[in-house]
Design an enzyme around this catalytic site. Structure first.
Site, PDB file in Angstrom:
ATOM      1  CE1 TYR A  92       6.233  -0.626  47.105  1.00 27.54           C
ATOM      2  CE2 TYR A  92       6.380  -2.763  46.016  1.00 27.54           C
ATOM      3  CZ  TYR A  92       6.748  -1.908  47.046  1.00 27.54           C
ATOM      4  OH  TYR A  92       7.622  -2.346  48.011  1.00 27.54           O
ATOM      5  CB  SER A 183      -1.890  -1.262  42.062  1.00 27.44           C
ATOM      6  OG  SER A 183      -0.982  -2.312  42.282  1.00 27.44           O
ATOM      7  CD  GLN A 184       2.423   2.181  46.999  1.00 26.36           C
ATOM      8  OE1 GLN A 184       3.367   1.736  47.641  1.00 26.36           O
ATOM      9  NE2 GLN A 184       2.530   3.239  46.213  1.00 26.36           N
ATOM     10  CG  ASP A 273      -4.718  -8.498  39.688  1.00 28.54           C
ATOM     11  OD1 ASP A 273      -3.506  -8.738  39.548  1.00 28.54           O
ATOM     12  OD2 ASP A 273      -5.152  -7.418  40.135  1.00 28.54           O
ATOM     13  CG  HIS A 302      -2.454  -5.400  38.707  1.00 29.21           C
ATOM     14  ND1 HIS A 302      -3.140  -5.519  39.888  1.00 29.21           N
ATOM     15  CD2 HIS A 302      -1.583  -4.371  38.898  1.00 29.21           C
ATOM     16  CE1 HIS A 302      -2.708  -4.640  40.762  1.00 29.21           C
ATOM     17  NE2 HIS A 302      -1.751  -3.922  40.182  1.00 29.21           N
TER      18      HIS A 302
END
Length: 320
Positions: A92, A183-184, A273, A302
């Site tokens: 992101y 992630s994203q 996470d 994360h």
């Protein structure tokens, strides 16, 4: 073991709590039909970065609503036969990254297509205008407009369109087009393979954009999800529209796309996470009906998951 979420046996059975819009499938069929009508107007510009083994280009194409999307495209120099390809998606607000991190895949005979998400840290355009808030977040962009205006709708379509470009490239073997990201990028990997089911292998890591209401109820609407709190504070301070808002977010909730995936899946998750809570990731993983494998890291959050990138390479090569 410390825990920030459910016990593992509950995670393995968890199905998510965010509402699914009743017209979800029609929504995405309408979106895909719009994408298919777009003239991509593909442009290849040789990059200043070149190596003896890799031929590198800035690739541009037109996505839905007229945005020009930028991709870093690297292919094996001198490859004469169709070969595998990987589409890559970034985290992101970031971008497609350096050319150098594409070279390990190129050295194995893969073409790499690494996309800049529109309106984030790279060179892709955010060409659309929407009603309502556009400050501090792409999840909420378009949330007070028609659902077809949600920005992540457009970004998901960019991912599928890029996979289609790779699949239709004469130098690429369409039976071996893969997707990856964290992630994203993990969310976009899932969305890409769901909306372009010819993607035959995918390797998402701790995917974002899943089960928004669960994030809210865990009080983890901060960091990557902070814009959810921002939106409520400014536009629905007494949560009178809460059901409506989470239902609209359901259109861009990857857990509801996951059952469309046909390719083989290797996914990584860290049980500590706090950015993308494990339960939200399991909500998506548990809905995948294709062949799948989950690599669990109990003590990691994360962050980099040791050995997982090596497993991804072996997965793509067919040795894991």
């Amino acid at each position: 073991m410390p825990a920030i979420d459910m016990p593992i046996h509950e995670l393995q059975a968890y199905s998510g709590i965010n509402p699914r819009p009743v017209d979800f499938d029609a929504y995405w069929e309408r979106a895909l039909n719009e994408m298919r009508q777009v003239d991509a107007a593909i442009e290849l510009v040789p990059s200043e970065f070149q190596t003896p083994a890799a031929e590198c280009f800035d690739l541009y194409f037109t996505g839905v609503r007229g945005a020009r999307i930028h991709v870093k495209y690297a292919r094996p120099r001198g490859a004469e036969q169709p070969h595998p390809a990987v589409v890559q998606f970034h985290g992101y607000t970031a971008n497609a990254g350096d050319w150098a991190d594409k070279l390990s895949l190129v050295s194995l005979g893969y073409s790499v297509f690494a996309m800049d998400c529109r309106g984030q840290g790279g060179y892709s355009e955010d060409a659309g205008s929407v009603k309502g808030n556009t400050h501090n977040g792409h999840i909420i962009r378009g949330l007070d407009d028609h659902p077809d205006q949600l920005l992540f709708r457009h970004i998901f379509l960019d991912c599928a369109q890029l996979a289609g470009i790779a699949l239709n490239s004469t130098e690429v073997d369409p039976a071996h087009v893969y997707a990856m990201g964290g992630s994203q990028g993990g969310a976009l990997t899932i969305a890409c393979a769901a909306l372009e089911p010819r993607v035959s292998k995918l390797a998402p890591v701790f995917p974002f954009l899943s089960d928004y209401r669960r994030v809210w109820e865990m009080d983890l609407d901060r960091d990557a999800y902070a814009e959810l709190r921002t939106f409520f504070r400014h536009f629905d301070p007494q949560h009178e529209r809460e059901e409506e808002i989470f239902t609209k977010l359901g259109y861009i909730d990857i857990q509801f796309l996951a059952n469309r995936i046909e390719g083989e899946v290797l996914m990584g998750v860290g049980l500590m996470d706090t950015i993308c809570p494990p339960s939200t990731q399991f909500a998506a993983y548990n809905k995948i009906t294709a062949a799948k494998r989950l690599e669990i890291y109990p003590d990691f959050g994360h962050e980099g998951l040791p050995g997982f990138n090596d497993k991804v390479i072996r997965f793509f090569l067919g040795t894991y």
